[in-house]
Design an enzyme around this catalytic site. Structure first.
Site, PDB file in Angstrom:
ATOM      1  N   GLU A   1      67.699  29.148 -22.935  1.00 53.22           N
ATOM      2  CA  GLU A   1      66.575  28.262 -23.178  1.00 53.22           C
ATOM      3  C   GLU A   1      67.067  26.817 -23.287  1.00 53.22           C
ATOM      4  OE1 GLU A   1      64.825  29.194 -26.891  1.00 53.22           O
ATOM      5  OE2 GLU A   1      63.511  27.445 -26.931  1.00 53.22           O
TER       6      GLU A   1
ATOM      7  N   ASP B   1      66.455  30.564 -28.829  1.00 50.14           N
ATOM      8  CA  ASP B   1      66.489  30.215 -30.246  1.00 50.14           C
ATOM      9  C   ASP B   1      65.603  31.154 -31.057  1.00 50.14           C
ATOM     10  OD1 ASP B   1      68.229  28.093 -30.178  1.00 50.14           O
ATOM     11  OD2 ASP B   1      66.656  26.654 -29.647  1.00 50.14           O
TER      12      ASP B   1
ATOM     13  N   ASP C   1      63.173  30.590 -32.941  1.00 52.51           N
ATOM     14  CA  ASP C   1      61.985  29.885 -33.425  1.00 52.51           C
ATOM     15  C   ASP C   1      60.794  30.234 -32.529  1.00 52.51           C
ATOM     16  OD1 ASP C   1      62.474  28.618 -31.081  1.00 52.51           O
ATOM     17  OD2 ASP C   1      63.040  26.696 -31.971  1.00 52.51           O
TER      18      ASP C   1
ATOM     19  N   ASP D   1      59.226  28.641 -30.110  1.00 51.00           N
ATOM     20  CA  ASP D   1      59.404  28.459 -28.665  1.00 51.00           C
ATOM     21  C   ASP D   1      60.293  29.551 -28.076  1.00 51.00           C
ATOM     22  OD1 ASP D   1      57.782  26.308 -28.576  1.00 51.00           O
ATOM     23  OD2 ASP D   1      59.394  24.806 -28.650  1.00 51.00           O
TER      24      ASP D   1
END
Ligand code: 0RA
Length: 637
Positions: free
Chosen positions: A426, A499, A501, A503
């Site tokens: 990402e 990640d 999180d 996103d």
């Protein structure tokens, strides 16, 4: 005790010795699986007696010391003398290879047991075996030791009620043969015994474990394979409440089929012949599938549920959401295929088709409401299939040429797929670190940019036109849709590195949905993984320790506190913040990293979430993810 061996005794002992020399030839393997196979050989004989209509209760007992006892209430093995061997029939059954039904005088039909040699093989591979037969008011007994040597002849040891009939066999598997283990697994035995109970309605089968924690399970299904389907569909949304059941026979071959549709998109079809699972299918399965496709199409056309301009429903369409059990009983089954689990008898195809089509037609005619629901499901399936096909066509062939993507994909230098990995990363900055931290021989890097997020509001079909997604498809090398070929996969491991999180969760959901819908065989074959970047870095002195979660952090900190060591904790904010060395050390290095294998179930779950995320409003979607944080966290692979 016998004093002398006759010629035929010697032949018999040579036969059993051959089994001991090459047990694999007779039971496939001497692993845990082979050990359990001994139980099946003995149980199969009792099930055959049930199939012949004389037995309705079989008890399997795991005694202390892993001795197995199998009791049935059949007619009891014949106790007379066998003409050919001059031995008692019972001694013949337990000492002569391939004895089986040949000595049973007609009534005893050999089932499809994988090797069909049964009792004598079990005897040969046991330290001891005892048989008791209850017949005509007598209990007949014979014992064998050391791989099948009779200890005395068959004799009456006591009397019993003349009403009591049956056969009891106990044996202790020989640890010299089963070197890996002689310990039975309760669940392995219970699962197969339950399956046998489903496949033989009205037959009671119990399993008792008398080792440490005594337990007992009992299976009796008067509904047979109807109850099998009911169990498989227990947690599904079914489309019609009654399970459809069809049976019939022709030329001594009997067919039973039970099925029910659910809202699922996949199907579960299991077929059996003579109680043996035919994983590879065969003529019974072909016949039923062919009939299903034809009859559903006829009904759909005749009732205008399928429009004139619409193409016919395909086999895949009519099987979407289908749970089905097919059970065939055949006097002389031919098993073919790589694992000998494919029924080959050609005449069965037509019989299966005839029996099933007649039953299905009647069901559809008599239950128009259910019929409509089922047909609508299959028509929906065909529309979805056409939409996906169109979507795939938007990914034009030339787009799938690897050379168009070298700008994005940083490939590895090895061309041997078995050692190659691709990291789907990402963001560009993480991509940069990954490129520096990789092993360029075997590790390829494909960075995805944020804009991939935007495709979520589009349908996945359109997403296939998206450049980034095209680059994923291209990199894999397998092609897509009709041209998909797993053998062409260019990487052994596909590793999603995102990640922890929102996103990151977004991207994972999208990728897994893509894999689930268009590359499912890659997931099924176990090629997809999630990298697990660390969440915390704990520094003490010159040491750096990375941990995956809070629990691991707390444990490590407690340990440091105990030793009065000074330390610093940093929360790792994202992949992009790690330098190449850190990324390599924590997430990429084959020796140190932790990967999580993605299962089809993970991907299916992602697919469900993806559907929830299809709303157009970006803000709405973000809120959805945040309010479903726990659920998304499950995907937080
Ligand atoms: C052959 C003939 C008969 C019974 C059996 C075999 C038989 C074999 C096994 C193996 C385990 N349990 C069994 N139960 C029965 C019937 C002989 C007769 O009644 O004349």
């Amino acid at each position: 005790m016998k004093e002398e061996y006759s010629d035929s005794d010697i032949q018999v002992l040579e036969g059993l010795e051959a089994v001991r020399k090459r047990p694999g030839m007779y039971i496939g393997t001497t692993s845990e699986r082979g050990l359990h196979h001994l139980v099946w050989e003995i149980v199969d004989n009792s099930v055959d007696e049930a199939l012949a209509g004389y037995c309705d209760d079989i008890e399997v007992i795991i005694e202390k010391n892993n001795v197995i006892t199998v009791k049935d209430d059949g007619r009891g093995m014949p106790t007379g003398i066998n003409q050919k061997t001059g031995l008692s029939t019972i001694e013949t059954i337990f000492t002569v290879l391939h004895a089986g039904g040949k000595f049973g005088g007609g009534g005893y039909k050999v089932s499809g047991g994988l090797h069909g040699v049964g009792a004598s093989v079990v005897n040969a591979l046991s330290t001891w075996l005892e048989v008791r037969v209850y017949r005509e008011g007598h209990v007949y007994f014979q014992r064998f030791e050391n791989g099948g040597h009779p200890v005395g002849e068959l004799e009456v040891i006591e009397d019993c009620s003349p009403d009591r009939t049956g056969t009891t066999v106990s044996f202790k598997a020989d640890p010299e043969i089963f070197k890996e283990t002689t310990v039975y697994n309760f669940d392995t035995l219970a699962n197969r015994l339950e399956e046998l109970a489903f496949l033989n309605k009205g037959l009671r089968i119990s399993l008792t474990d008398l080792r440490e924690n005594e337990k007992k399970k009992e299976f009796l299904y008067n509904g047979g394979i109807i109850e099998f389907v009911e169990k498989l569909n227990k947690n599904k949304n079914v489309l019609h409440s009654d399970i459809v059941y069809v049976e019939g026979q022709e030329n001594g071959i009997s067919m039973e089929v039970a099925f029910q549709y659910s809202t699922d998109y996949s199907n579960q079809i299991y077929s059996f012949t003579n109680n043996i699972s035919t994983y590879e299918g065969g003529t019974h399965e072909d016949g039923v599938k062919r009939a299903l496709t034809r009859i559903i199409n006829n009904y759909a056309r005749n009732n205008k549920l399928l429009k004139e301009k619409d193409d016919a429903l395909t086999g895949d369409d009519v099987r979407e959401g289908l749970t089905m059990i097919i059970s065939c009983k055949h006097p002389d089954p031919q098993f073919e295929g790589q694992t000998k689990t494919k029924l080959g008898n050609a005449e069965v195809r037509k019989i299966a088709d005839d029996v099933f089509s007649e039953g299905l037609e009647r069901f559809l005619m008599e239950n128009p409401k259910e019929a409509r629901i089922i047909i609508e499901k299959t028509v929906q399936a065909s529309y979805a299939r056409l939409a996906a096909k169109k979507a795939r066509e938007t990914v034009r062939k030339k787009d799938l040429d690897v050379s168009n993507f070298y700008g994005k994909l940083t490939d590895c230098s090895s061309k041997d797929p078995s050692e190659c990995e691709i990291f789907i990363v990402e963001g560009d900055s993480a991509g940069g670190s990954a490129k520096k931290g990789r092993n360029s021989m075997t590790q390829a890097i494909l960075p995805l940019r944020g804009k991939i997020l935007n495709v979520e509001k589009a349908r996945l079909d359109r997403a296939l036109g998206n450049d980034e997604i095209k680059s994923i498809i291209t990199a894999f090398g397998t092609g897509i849709g009709d041209e998909f070929n797993l053998d062409k996969l260019r990487y052994d491991k596909i590793i999603i590195m995102t990640d922890a999180d929102v996103d990151g969760a977004h991207i994972r959901v999208l990728l897994l949905t893509l894999f689930y819908r268009f590359f499912r065989p890659i997931v099924e074959a176990g090629h997809v993984f999630a990298a697990q970047p660390p969440l915390f870095r704990i520094t003490h002195g010159k040491n750096r320790k990375y941990v995956l979660d809070e629990a691991e952090r707390d444990e490590y900190v407690a340990m440091l506190n105990e030793k009065n060591v000074k330390f610093e904790i940093a929360r790792m904010k994202g992949l992009g913040e790690m330098d190449a060395e850190e990324l390599n050390e924590t997430t990429m290095d084959i020796e140190k990293r932790v990967l999580r294998k993605i299962t089809v179930e993970d991907a299916r779950l992602a697919d469900q979430v993806f559907s929830e995320l299809m709303g157009d409003d970006v803000e709405e979607r973000r809120k959805f993810i945040e309010s479903n944080a726990q659920f998304v966290k499950n995907l937080d692979i």
